[in-house]
Motif scaffolding. Structure first.
Motif, PDB file in Angstrom:
ATOM      1  N   ILE A  54      76.794 -41.033-131.930  1.00 19.81           N
ATOM      2  CA  ILE A  54      77.013 -41.051-133.378  1.00 19.81           C
ATOM      3  C   ILE A  54      76.208 -39.942-134.039  1.00 19.81           C
ATOM      4  CG2 ILE A  54      77.589 -43.499-133.521  1.00 19.81           C
ATOM      5  CD1 ILE A  54      74.688 -44.038-134.376  1.00 19.81           C
ATOM      6  N   ALA A  55      76.686 -39.471-135.178  1.00 24.23           N
ATOM      7  CA  ALA A  55      75.997 -38.419-135.931  1.00 24.23           C
ATOM      8  C   ALA A  55      76.113 -38.711-137.413  1.00 24.23           C
ATOM      9  CB  ALA A  55      76.590 -37.056-135.607  1.00 24.23           C
ATOM     10  N   ALA A  56      75.089 -38.331-138.163  1.00 31.63           N
ATOM     11  CA  ALA A  56      75.115 -38.551-139.616  1.00 31.63           C
ATOM     12  C   ALA A  56      74.085 -37.668-140.290  1.00 31.63           C
ATOM     13  CB  ALA A  56      74.841 -40.011-139.957  1.00 31.63           C
ATOM     14  N   ILE A  57      74.382 -37.316-141.523  1.00 32.65           N
ATOM     15  CA  ILE A  57      73.407 -36.613-142.359  1.00 32.65           C
ATOM     16  C   ILE A  57      72.374 -37.639-142.822  1.00 32.65           C
ATOM     17  CG2 ILE A  57      73.075 -35.280-144.476  1.00 32.65           C
ATOM     18  CD1 ILE A  57      76.051 -34.437-144.191  1.00 32.65           C
ATOM     19  N   ALA A  58      71.096 -37.358-142.604  1.00 33.85           N
ATOM     20  CA  ALA A  58      70.038 -38.332-142.897  1.00 33.85           C
ATOM     21  C   ALA A  58      69.272 -38.030-144.177  1.00 33.85           C
ATOM     22  CB  ALA A  58      69.063 -38.398-141.720  1.00 33.85           C
ATOM     23  N   THR A  59      69.635 -36.952-144.859  1.00 32.68           N
ATOM     24  CA  THR A  59      68.966 -36.585-146.106  1.00 32.68           C
ATOM     25  C   THR A  59      69.969 -36.647-147.254  1.00 32.68           C
ATOM     26  OG1 THR A  59      69.317 -34.308-145.366  1.00 32.68           O
ATOM     27  CG2 THR A  59      67.083 -35.172-145.189  1.00 32.68           C
ATOM     28  N   PRO A  60      69.497 -36.730-148.512  1.00 37.81           N
ATOM     29  CA  PRO A  60      70.416 -36.865-149.651  1.00 37.81           C
ATOM     30  C   PRO A  60      71.390 -35.696-149.762  1.00 37.81           C
ATOM     31  CG  PRO A  60      68.168 -37.353-150.315  1.00 37.81           C
ATOM     32  CD  PRO A  60      68.084 -36.797-148.935  1.00 37.81           C
ATOM     33  N   ARG A  61      72.566 -35.985-150.288  1.00 35.21           N
ATOM     34  CA  ARG A  61      73.555 -34.937-150.512  1.00 35.21           C
ATOM     35  C   ARG A  61      73.048 -33.969-151.583  1.00 35.21           C
ATOM     36  NH1 ARG A  61      77.612 -35.459-146.536  1.00 35.21           N
ATOM     37  NH2 ARG A  61      77.721 -37.672-146.021  1.00 35.21           N
TER      38      ARG A  61
END
Length: 447
Positions: free
Chosen positions: A4-11
């Motif tokens: 799995i992958a995801a952006i971990a910081t605010p947009r």
């Protein structure tokens, strides 16, 4: 498990952003995306290294730094990679697209933390604490979350559990061996004190929750007393019309403000008095409603006018709602009479001229400090950091109170078992899948 992958910081744009990748094949997935002879799988785990992250055709998307983690020494307990990129949403989208082309999929909300729980890296209570630390809107809530992360709730639950087990065991023994005089039954004092302790924690949680939602501060008083000037100064912009003509605020004007690290909802009300035209009367009626709704009242009353008949409604709230007094227009008349009147009612107050900049600054400082004191923003902490914890604590207390009220020991024993099941539910040890689904559905993506 799947990678799995995801952006971990605010947009949005920032100097840097972080993307997390986790799963058995996460190292291979990232390795296909970085150029150069040495890949992510080379070198020592836990060390940050520089790479060129490329698209499927080999063109460079960004120069990144990345850290490789080998299972089980990672947040999730799986193989992981954390990618630090230049914080542009365009770059983030391109990196995420390439990772998915390489074999990863987009993570669901809370999936990283859920895997950490499932892999034994943390318990459910600690995972919930992470979410609360991220979402905290007040210092008290944040400190409570940190305490839970460090084990405050887990320790307290264990204490409650031991006390319930001790008493439940005593009751069971009394049921099994009723003829034995030396077998002690339920210790009513222990159970009652435990129920009271849990009740205090529930009340603390109520206070913290009120701070999370924003304590409502109603600025009230007669027409042209200076309420809107004070409101605008506290908000930091001209939301309310300020004019020498009476009755310029015809309706409630509200704004969320942050004072001393805590969110408040500030409400400027229409001037109280005898309504003239219909729209003015409606505004006054809503001001009267605010007297009942507000958590704290800021009463602005002018020094150059006797106490208005309409202000008696504010006096009637004293003792029911915390009141802060501000005597305005101190440049027009000695404010001592009004100050003594308010102080005789137990209201902390000061007198200021709100049209003078230095005096207005002192008035703002006074009112803001009193809002913090009377609004309950004292950094109240509780071991119950979420709605789920509050519901669980209520179930425990309910079981204890039913046991205390039971006339038969066999009934008391069943209610103590109910309380014990509620404790285990808070740990996530019963109906585990349903509880975890509920908890992690509220997490943000990438956590």
């Amino acid at each position: 498990m799947e990678t799995i992958a995801a952006i971990a910081t605010p947009r949005g744009r920032a100097a840097l952003g972080i993307i997390r990748v986790s799963g058995e094949n996460s190292h291979d997935v990232v390795n296909r995306c970085v150029g150069g002879a040495r890949g992510i799988k080379d070198g020592q785990a836990g060390r940050i290294r520089l790479f060129r992250f490329c698209d499927i055709g080999g063109a460079v998307i960004d120069e990144i730094t990345a850290v490789r983690y080998d299972e089980p020494r990672s947040f999730t307990g799986e193989n992981m990679v954390e990618i630090i990129y230049h914080g542009n949403p365009v770059i983030a989208a391109a990196i995420m697209e390439r990772l998915c082309q390489s074999g990863a999929r987009l993570a669901e909300g809370g999936e990283f933390s859920r895997r950490a729980v499932e892999n034994g890296k943390m318990d459910l209570l600690r995972a919930e604490a992470i979410r609360e630390m991220i979402e905290s809107s007040s210092l008290g809530r944040y400190r409570s979350a940190v305490g839970c992360y460090e084990g405050s709730l887990g320790s307290r639950l264990e204490e409650w559990r031991e006390k319930i087990i001790d008493n439940a065991g005593a009751v069971e023994a009394k049921i099994e061996f009723p003829e034995e005089d030396d077998v002690e039954g339920i210790a009513l004092g222990d159970i009652r004190s435990l129920a009271e302790e849990i009740g205090r924690e529930i009340e603390k949680r109520r206070i913290v929750r009120r701070l999370e939602e924003g304590v409502e501060i109603g600025i009230v008083g007669v027409k042209n007393a200076g309420k809107s000037s004070l409101f605008n100064s506290l908000v930091g912009e001209s939301r309310s019309i300020v004019h020498s003509q009476e009755g310029t605020t015809r309706d409630l004007v509200s704004e969320r403000v942050r004072i001393g690290g805590t969110d408040f909802r500030l409400v400027d009300t229409a001037g109280m008095g005898i309504g003239g035209e219909e729209v003015e009367s409606i505004g006054i009626e809503r001001s009267m409603e605010e007297l009942d709704r507000a958590d704290v009242l800021v009463w602005v009353t002018p020094a150059d006018r006797q106490l208005d008949r309409a202000e008696k409604a504010i006096e009637n709230k004293i003792g029911k709602t915390p009141v802060i007094g501000l005597v305005s227009k101190s440049d027009l008349k000695n404010p001592i009479e009004k100050l003594e009147r308010l102080k005789s009612k137990g209201i902390e107050c000061e007198a200021h001229c709100l049209i003078k900049e230095e005096d207005r600054a002192r008035a703002i400082e006074f009112v803001a400090q009193k809002i913090l004191e009377l609004g309950g923003a004292s950094g109240e902490q509780t071991v119950l950091i979420s709605e789920r914890h509050e519901e669980g604590a209520k179930l425990i207390r309910e079981g204890l109170e039913k046991a205390l009220a039971a006339e038969e020991e066999v009934v008391a024993a069943e209610f103590l078992r109910e309380a014990l099941r509620a404790v285990e539910g808070m740990f996530g040890r019963v109906d585990n899948q349903e509880i975890m689904n509920r908890v992690f559905s509220k997490f943000c993506i990438g956590k």
